[in-house]
Design an enzyme around this catalytic site. Structure first.
Site, PDB file in Angstrom:
ATOM      1  N   TYR A 112      -9.598   5.378  21.949  1.00  0.00           N
ATOM      2  CA  TYR A 112      -9.336   4.506  20.803  1.00  0.00           C
ATOM      3  C   TYR A 112      -8.547   3.269  21.245  1.00  0.00           C
ATOM      4  CZ  TYR A 112     -11.062   8.183  17.733  1.00  0.00           C
ATOM      5  OH  TYR A 112     -11.855   9.110  17.114  1.00  0.00           O
ATOM      6  N   ASN A 135     -18.169   4.301  10.174  1.00  0.00           N
ATOM      7  CA  ASN A 135     -19.496   3.977  10.668  1.00  0.00           C
ATOM      8  C   ASN A 135     -20.555   4.831   9.955  1.00  0.00           C
ATOM      9  OD1 ASN A 135     -21.714   3.267  12.309  1.00  0.00           O
ATOM     10  ND2 ASN A 135     -21.210   4.899  13.759  1.00  0.00           N
ATOM     11  N   CYS A 143     -20.289   5.767  17.651  1.00  0.00           N
ATOM     12  CA  CYS A 143     -18.864   6.048  17.483  1.00  0.00           C
ATOM     13  C   CYS A 143     -18.466   7.336  18.201  1.00  0.00           C
ATOM     14  CB  CYS A 143     -18.503   6.098  16.005  1.00  0.00           C
ATOM     15  SG  CYS A 143     -19.437   7.300  15.054  1.00  0.00           S
ATOM     16  N   HIS A 144     -19.443   8.177  18.517  1.00  0.00           N
ATOM     17  CA  HIS A 144     -19.134   9.413  19.248  1.00  0.00           C
ATOM     18  C   HIS A 144     -18.629   9.109  20.662  1.00  0.00           C
ATOM     19  CE1 HIS A 144     -23.343   8.559  20.370  1.00  0.00           C
ATOM     20  NE2 HIS A 144     -23.020   9.099  21.528  1.00  0.00           N
ATOM     21  N   GLU A 170     -25.227  12.553  27.151  1.00  0.00           N
ATOM     22  CA  GLU A 170     -25.188  11.207  27.722  1.00  0.00           C
ATOM     23  C   GLU A 170     -24.651  11.213  29.140  1.00  0.00           C
ATOM     24  OE1 GLU A 170     -24.884   8.525  23.659  1.00  0.00           O
ATOM     25  OE2 GLU A 170     -23.046   8.922  24.776  1.00  0.00           O
TER      26      GLU A 170
END
Length: 178
Positions: A112, A135, A143-144, A170
């Protein structure tokens, strides 16, 4: 101004059912208004800005073109979602923050605090976290990919198990320079 109509589709994904709500953009191509891990489109409607909220929604009779990007993402092309058009509306900070979220590379999550810097507001850590929480277009505005400053998962509207799955997926498919 309201947008009408909107179409939606739900597909099975490894972490659970995923629903996408789209409307036609100015060029006639689909634009994502909201998306998330639910099979109930009514869970998505409240997160769409009131000026963009459709007057009605209908299930897409055919596959939505955006689902090709979703399928490619699950198949391992974690950049397939990058060019999917999204429409969200809010004040300048949130709009800029959502644009900045799309620059966080797959496989290299921000905290963050670093996300607040990416937004050009290094002291606005809580506001950066709020942008993630507000979001509406999960997955497409990733946003993850933002973690707690201490390295923990932080929150996620669709649950931390889904967030963990996305980050692991990812990380195993991204080609991020070292």
């Amino acid at each position: 101004m309201t947008i009408a109509p909107a179409r939606y589709a739900t597909v099975d994904t490894p972490p659970g059912p995923f629903t996408v709500l789209v409307t036609a953009g100015p060029d006639g191509k689909d634009v994502v208004l909201a998306s998330g891990w639910t099979d109930d489109v009514t869970e998505l409607l409240p997160v769409v800005h009131r000026s963009l909220r459709p007057t009605w929604v209908e299930r897409a009779d055919d596959d939505l073109p955006v689902l090709a990007a979703v399928a490619a993402f699950w198949a391992g092309d974690v950049t397939a979602i990058d060019g999917v058009p999204v429409r969200q509306r809010s004040g300048p900070f949130l709009t800029d923050a959502w644009d900045a979220l799309r620059t966080v590379p797959a496989g290299a999550p921000d905290t963050y605090a670093s996300f607040a810097q990416r937004c050009g507001r290094p002291t606005a850590v809580r506001a950066a976290a709020g942008a993630c929480a507000k979001n509406a277009a999960a997955l497409f505005v990733p946003c993850h990919r933002v973690l707690s400053t201490g390295g923990g998962l932080g929150g996620f509207r669709w649950g931390t198990p889904v967030k963990r799955w996305l980050l692991d997926h990812e990380a195993s498919h991204a080609s991020v320079p070292a």
